[in-house]
Design an enzyme around this catalytic site. Sequence first.
Site, PDB file in Angstrom:
ATOM      1  N   LYS A  77      59.313 -68.305  -7.941  1.00 24.78           N
ATOM      2  CA  LYS A  77      59.502 -67.547  -6.853  1.00 24.78           C
ATOM      3  C   LYS A  77      60.684 -66.738  -6.697  1.00 24.78           C
ATOM      4  O   LYS A  77      60.682 -65.772  -5.854  1.00 24.78           O
ATOM      5  CB  LYS A  77      59.345 -68.571  -5.760  1.00 24.78           C
ATOM      6  CG  LYS A  77      57.670 -68.674  -5.631  1.00 24.78           C
ATOM      7  CD  LYS A  77      56.625 -67.771  -4.898  1.00 24.78           C
ATOM      8  CE  LYS A  77      55.409 -68.159  -4.919  1.00 24.78           C
ATOM      9  NZ  LYS A  77      54.594 -67.131  -4.399  1.00 24.78           N
ATOM     10  N   ASP A 124      54.678 -71.265   2.946  1.00 21.87           N
ATOM     11  CA  ASP A 124      54.158 -72.802   3.118  1.00 21.87           C
ATOM     12  C   ASP A 124      54.970 -73.413   1.963  1.00 21.87           C
ATOM     13  O   ASP A 124      54.780 -74.827   1.799  1.00 21.87           O
ATOM     14  CB  ASP A 124      52.773 -73.111   3.024  1.00 21.87           C
ATOM     15  CG  ASP A 124      52.296 -72.253   1.999  1.00 21.87           C
ATOM     16  OD1 ASP A 124      52.758 -71.768   1.302  1.00 21.87           O
ATOM     17  OD2 ASP A 124      50.932 -72.219   2.167  1.00 21.87           O
TER      18      ASP A 124
HETATM   19  C1  LIG Z   1      53.440 -72.551  -7.841  1.00 21.55           C
HETATM   20  C2  LIG Z   1      52.880 -71.323  -7.579  1.00 21.55           C
HETATM   21  N1  LIG Z   1      51.833 -70.950  -8.512  1.00 21.55           N
HETATM   22  C3  LIG Z   1      51.288 -69.776  -8.148  1.00 21.55           C
HETATM   23  C4  LIG Z   1      51.178 -68.874  -6.860  1.00 21.55           C
HETATM   24  C5  LIG Z   1      50.472 -68.016  -6.646  1.00 21.55           C
HETATM   25  O1  LIG Z   1      51.267 -66.718  -6.672  1.00 21.55           O
HETATM   26  P1  LIG Z   1      50.499 -65.586  -5.786  1.00 21.55           P
HETATM   27  O2  LIG Z   1      50.118 -65.997  -4.195  1.00 21.55           O
HETATM   28  O3  LIG Z   1      51.311 -64.367  -5.987  1.00 21.55           O
HETATM   29  O4  LIG Z   1      48.935 -65.363  -6.272  1.00 21.55           O
HETATM   30  C6  LIG Z   1      52.082 -69.565  -5.782  1.00 21.55           C
HETATM   31  C7  LIG Z   1      52.206 -69.164  -4.667  1.00 21.55           C
HETATM   32  O5  LIG Z   1      52.823 -69.473  -3.689  1.00 21.55           O
HETATM   33  C8  LIG Z   1      52.769 -70.900  -6.270  1.00 21.55           C
HETATM   34  O6  LIG Z   1      53.704 -71.316  -5.272  1.00 21.55           O
END
Ligand SMILES: Cc1ncc(COP(=O)(O)O)c(C=O)c1O
Length: 404
Positions: A77, A124
């Site tokens: 992130k 979150d």
């Molecule tokens: C660990 C993880 N993988 C995948 C995602 C999915 O990303 P997106 O919301 O951009 O589709 C998130 C989103 O919070 C995440 O925290």
Amino acid sequence: MQDFSYIPQNKHKDFNMKGSIEFFSVDEIQRALNFHKSFPSFKETDLVVLNDRSKELGLSNIYVKDESTRFGINSFKGLGASWAMGNYIAEKLNIPIEELPYERMVSDEIRKKLGKVTFASCTDGNHGRGVAWVGQMLQQEVKIFMPKGSGSDRVKNIEALGAEVTVTDLNYDDTIRYVMDEADKNGWVIVQDTSWDGYVDIPKWIMQGYAALVLEAYQQIERDNLPKPTHVFLQAGVGAMAGGACGLITNLLKEDMPKTIIVEPNEAAAFYKSAQANDGERHFVTGSMPTIMAGLACGEPGIIAWDVIAEFADGYIRCPDWISANGMRLSAVPVGNDKSFVSGESAGVSYGLTNELMINEDLKEIKNQIGLDENSIVLCISTEGDTDVKAYQDIVWYGKINKF
Ligand SMILES: Cc1ncc(COP(=O)(O)O)c(C=O)c1O
């Protein structure tokens, strides 16, 4: 509900198309990656090559991009938050971001010119940790708002990065509205990965920042003389990561792009639902979304993400939680000389699914539709490590959430 379902998207792809896809040109994403590289804690994350398990499964290979080590914050992130907050500052100062690598961004000269900026976000978990980390790195104030019920570990991880955390008594969508109001009143800059009317720049930059991890993966593939993937599995929440990745892959490889499949939990399969409706529009999943894949528990596909995915992805698959739990266990305990890595609940789903498609006779039709065979090389993105340590241990050590 059937446990697994796949919808192919057999569309003619117009590689000269204008619009959202242009945000993800190779040049744009290279700019983001260059900026990331200027951070002192930048280090390429591993591209794990699962030679031995792929042989057992009857695939040519499986590559997993392990984002658990990115910037030391246990998920991918920080890539999006840093590129977005960096661009916001560059635009505000009217200085090209190329002239504002990390070291200059935190210099007295720039900090004096910029004055105080307060960034705010609703999250979150992982996204807020990314925003808080960038705030700490850039020495700017960050306020994070979390919906009711947010886990105390996640709160503590964000607070440890110096951000002020408020857990509201509202759900996620109402918390966003609350943050919008407060930001308006107080002049804060919202850092959110979904767009709305008049709010597109920051979500676009976040997506570009995420796409950099895929560009890095392709550069590693080339450097290591590995054959290119034939298939890419991209798990989606709001689709910022999947949309950015799909956009970059489209621009990078055009006619030679791999089959790109969007993966979602059954409980929050909004891209799948939109594809199923087949009217070109986004369709939402509402109500509670009880999945272990917390980062994917989003009911509304992002607008930019949908624009790209609806044109250039090749299919949508939804699956149960135990697929991700299996992916987590397979990553932790590999076979032969394959390397072990830590893959969390939202991260393990793509590898878990690849594995299941190859071993489960009941999924043969989907496997054939996707075209997985001994010539296939699958790229998966493991987007987080053990961001919720207890949940990780319950699943990987104690076998919670399984197929049987
Ligand atoms: C660990 C993880 N993988 C995948 C995602 C999915 O990303 P997106 O919301 O951009 O589709 C998130 C989103 O919070 C995440 O925290």
